[in-house]
Design a protein around this motif. Structure first.
Motif, short mmCIF file in Angstrom:
data_model
loop_
_atom_site.label_atom_id
_atom_site.label_comp_id
_atom_site.label_asym_id
_atom_site.label_seq_id
_atom_site.Cartn_x
_atom_site.Cartn_y
_atom_site.Cartn_z
N GLY A 155 0.81 -1.22 0.00
CA GLY A 155 0.00 0.00 0.00
C GLY A 155 0.84 1.27 0.00
N LEU A 156 0.18 2.38 0.30
CA LEU A 156 0.86 3.68 0.35
C LEU A 156 1.59 3.81 1.68
CD1 LEU A 156 1.33 6.44 -1.02
CD2 LEU A 156 -0.73 7.26 0.16
N ARG A 157 2.90 4.06 1.61
CA ARG A 157 3.72 4.16 2.82
C ARG A 157 4.50 5.47 2.80
NH1 ARG A 157 1.88 0.83 6.31
NH2 ARG A 157 3.86 1.05 7.46
N TRP A 158 4.98 5.85 3.98
CA TRP A 158 5.81 7.05 4.08
C TRP A 158 7.02 6.73 4.94
CZ3 TRP A 158 7.90 9.95 7.99
CH2 TRP A 158 8.43 11.20 7.62
N THR A 159 8.15 7.26 4.53
CA THR A 159 9.38 7.11 5.30
C THR A 159 10.20 8.39 5.19
OG1 THR A 159 11.26 5.64 5.74
CG2 THR A 159 10.78 6.14 3.44
N ILE A 160 11.32 8.40 5.81
CA ILE A 160 12.18 9.59 5.78
C ILE A 160 12.61 9.87 4.33
CG2 ILE A 160 14.38 10.56 6.59
CD1 ILE A 160 14.06 8.79 9.08
N PRO A 161 12.41 11.08 3.84
CA PRO A 161 12.68 11.36 2.41
C PRO A 161 14.12 11.12 2.00
CG PRO A 161 11.33 13.10 3.37
CD PRO A 161 11.76 12.24 4.50
N LEU A 162 15.07 11.18 2.93
CA LEU A 162 16.47 10.97 2.59
C LEU A 162 16.80 9.50 2.32
CD1 LEU A 162 18.23 13.43 5.07
CD2 LEU A 162 17.76 13.77 2.64
N PHE A 163 15.91 8.61 2.65
CA PHE A 163 16.16 7.19 2.40
C PHE A 163 16.00 6.91 0.92
CE2 PHE A 163 14.84 5.54 6.88
CZ PHE A 163 15.99 6.12 7.40
N ARG A 164 16.99 6.26 0.35
CA ARG A 164 16.90 5.83 -1.05
C ARG A 164 16.19 4.48 -1.09
NH1 ARG A 164 21.94 4.71 -5.24
NH2 ARG A 164 20.64 4.16 -7.05
N ARG A 165 15.22 4.35 -1.99
CA ARG A 165 14.39 3.15 -2.02
C ARG A 165 14.56 2.42 -3.36
NH1 ARG A 165 11.80 7.51 0.15
NH2 ARG A 165 10.93 8.12 -1.87
N ALA A 166 14.95 1.14 -3.25
CA ALA A 166 15.12 0.29 -4.45
C ALA A 166 14.07 -0.81 -4.44
CB ALA A 166 16.52 -0.32 -4.48
N ASN A 167 13.44 -1.04 -5.57
CA ASN A 167 12.38 -2.03 -5.67
C ASN A 167 12.96 -3.42 -5.92
OD1 ASN A 167 9.48 -2.62 -5.84
ND2 ASN A 167 9.96 -3.18 -7.96
N ILE A 168 12.39 -4.43 -5.26
CA ILE A 168 12.80 -5.82 -5.49
C ILE A 168 11.55 -6.70 -5.44
CG2 ILE A 168 13.28 -6.25 -3.05
CD1 ILE A 168 15.59 -8.06 -3.97
N SER A 169 11.45 -7.63 -6.36
CA SER A 169 10.26 -8.47 -6.46
C SER A 169 10.39 -9.70 -5.56
CB SER A 169 10.07 -8.91 -7.92
OG SER A 169 8.98 -9.81 -8.02
N LEU A 170 9.29 -10.03 -4.89
CA LEU A 170 9.22 -11.23 -4.06
C LEU A 170 8.36 -12.31 -4.72
CD1 LEU A 170 8.65 -9.56 -0.56
CD2 LEU A 170 10.82 -10.21 -1.64
N ARG A 171 7.99 -12.09 -5.96
CA ARG A 171 7.12 -13.04 -6.65
C ARG A 171 7.89 -14.30 -7.03
NH1 ARG A 171 4.65 -8.30 -10.53
NH2 ARG A 171 3.29 -7.34 -8.95
N ILE A 172 7.12 -15.38 -7.22
CA ILE A 172 7.72 -16.64 -7.65
C ILE A 172 8.06 -16.53 -9.13
CG2 ILE A 172 7.28 -19.10 -7.99
CD1 ILE A 172 5.41 -18.99 -5.59
N ARG A 173 9.29 -16.90 -9.45
CA ARG A 173 9.76 -16.83 -10.83
C ARG A 173 10.32 -18.18 -11.26
NH1 ARG A 173 13.17 -11.25 -10.60
NH2 ARG A 173 13.16 -11.63 -8.36
N ASN A 174 10.40 -18.39 -12.56
CA ASN A 174 10.97 -19.64 -13.06
C ASN A 174 11.66 -19.39 -14.38
OD1 ASN A 174 9.09 -20.95 -15.43
ND2 ASN A 174 7.92 -19.59 -14.11
#
Length: 282
Positions: A76-95
Motif C-alpha cells: 500500500g501507500l507508505r511514508w518514510t524519511i525522504p532521505l532514504f533511497r528506495r530500491a524495488n525488489i520483487s518477491l514473486r515466484i519466478r521460473n
C-alpha cells in the motif's frame, strides 16, 4: 547481511498529519513571522517526498547514504524519511528453463540435459547486497548445479548395475537431488528454490543412434526371454496334463519331438504351417 524491517508509516495517516502541518505553518506565517513560516513551509513540503507505493509481493530496500537501513514489504501507500533511497525488489515466484547442457554422465556417456527451476527471493538484503546481480547469479549457479548433478548419476540403470538411482528412471529422486544442489549454491544470495525438474534429457547427437540400437536390442532380448519362459511353462503344463489324463504315452524321443514343435510354435516370429500326419502315430 541479513534482512531487517525498515521504518515506514501508513501513508494515508501521514497525509492527514502533513495537511495539518501545512495549515498550521500557513497561519504561523500570516500571524506575523513570515520568514519562519517560509522555512517551515519548505520543510513540510520536503516531507511530501517520503511517499512511496509497495505493490503486492514486492518490497522496498532502503539505504541511507550507502548504509542499509531496512526493507519495507507492507503493501500500500507508505511514508518514510525522504532521505532514504528506495530500491524495488520483487518477491514473486519466478521460473526459467536452463539451456541444454552437454555433459558426461558417471559412465562417461555424453548426454544433453536441461531443467526448469522455480525460485523466489527470501532475503532482500542478501539478494541486493551480497551478490552483484542476483538474477544472473541464479541462472549461472543453477546450470553449474545441473552439470554437477548429471555427472553423478548414470543416464540409464543398465549403464551401472550397482546404481540405485538413474537420470532417466528416477525423476522424483533426481529432482530432489537437483533442488538440493541448486539451493546449496543460492542460499548465500537470499534465494529459495521451490522446485526443480528435468525438462530435457537425451543422449548427445553423436551417440544417440548407437544408444537407440542398444536400447532396441535390450528390449528385444527382454521380450524374447519372457516369451521363452512362457513357452517352457506351457510345454511343462501340456506334458503334465497329457500324463495325468493318460491320453497318450510318449517315449523320450517323441517327447523331445513334441517339445521341439511346441517351442517352434510358441517362440516363432511368424505363423507356423502344421504338417498333418494321417498315418499311425509312429
Amino acid at each position: 547481511m541479513k534482512e531487517k524491517k525498515g521504518f515506514s508509516v501508513n501513508g494515508y495517516l501521514m497525509i492527514c498529519v502533513l495537511l495539518v502541518a501545512q495549515v498550521a505553518t500557513f497561519f504561523y506565517a500570516v500571524s506575523g513571522n513570515p520568514e519562519a513560516g517560509v522555512i517551515l513551509s519548505v520543510l513540510v513540503g520536503s516531507l511530501w517526498l517520503g511517499y512511496f507505493m509497495v505493490q503486492p509481493n514486492q518490497a522496498k530496500v532502503m539505504t541511507f547514504f550507502g548504509s542499509y537501513v531496512g526493507t519495507v514489504s507492507d503493501v500500500g501507500l507508505r511514508w518514510t524519511i525522504p532521505l532514504f533511497r528506495r530500491a524495488n525488489i520483487s518477491l514473486r515466484i519466478r521460473n526459467f528453463e536452463s539451456a541444454r547442457i552437454k555433459v558426461n554422465d558417471n559412465q562417461g556417456n555424453p548426454i544433453e540435459i536441461a531443467s526448469i527451476v522455480v525460485w523466489k527471493v527470501s532475503d532482500t538484503a542478501e539478494a541486493m547486497f551480497d551478490v552483484d546481480d542476483y538474477e544472473s547469479f541464479v541462472r549461472i549457479q543453477s546450470e553449474s548445479a545441473i552439470r554437477n548433478m548429471a555427472s553423478s548419476f548414470p543416464y540409464d540403470p543398465r549403464d551401472d548395475e550397482q546404481a540405485e538411482v538413474a537420470l532417466r528412471s528416477h525423476p522424483i529422486e533426481i529432482s530432489a537431488r537437483l533442488q538440493e544442489e541448486i539451493q546449496a549454491r543460492l542460499a548465500k544470495a537470499g534465494i529459495t528454490i521451490l522446485e526443480s525438474r528435468i525438462s530435457h534429457l537425451a543422449y548427445a547427437q553423436e551417440i544417440a543412434s548407437a544408444m537407440l540400437q542398444r536400447q532396441q536390442a535390450s528390449a528385444i532380448v527382454a521380450a524374447r526371454k519372457q516369451i521363452v519362459d512362457g513357452a517352457v511353462g506351457t510345454v511343462e503344463m501340456a506334458l503334465q496334463r497329457l500324463n495325468e489324463k493318460g491320453v497318450v504315452e510318449l517315449d523320450e524321443e517323441r517327447k523331445a519331438t513334441m517339445i521341439s514343435n511346441l517351442l517352434v510354435v510358441l517362440c516363432g516370429d511368424k505363423s507356423t504351417q502344421p504338417v498333418i500326419n494321417t498315418g499311425t502315430i509312429y
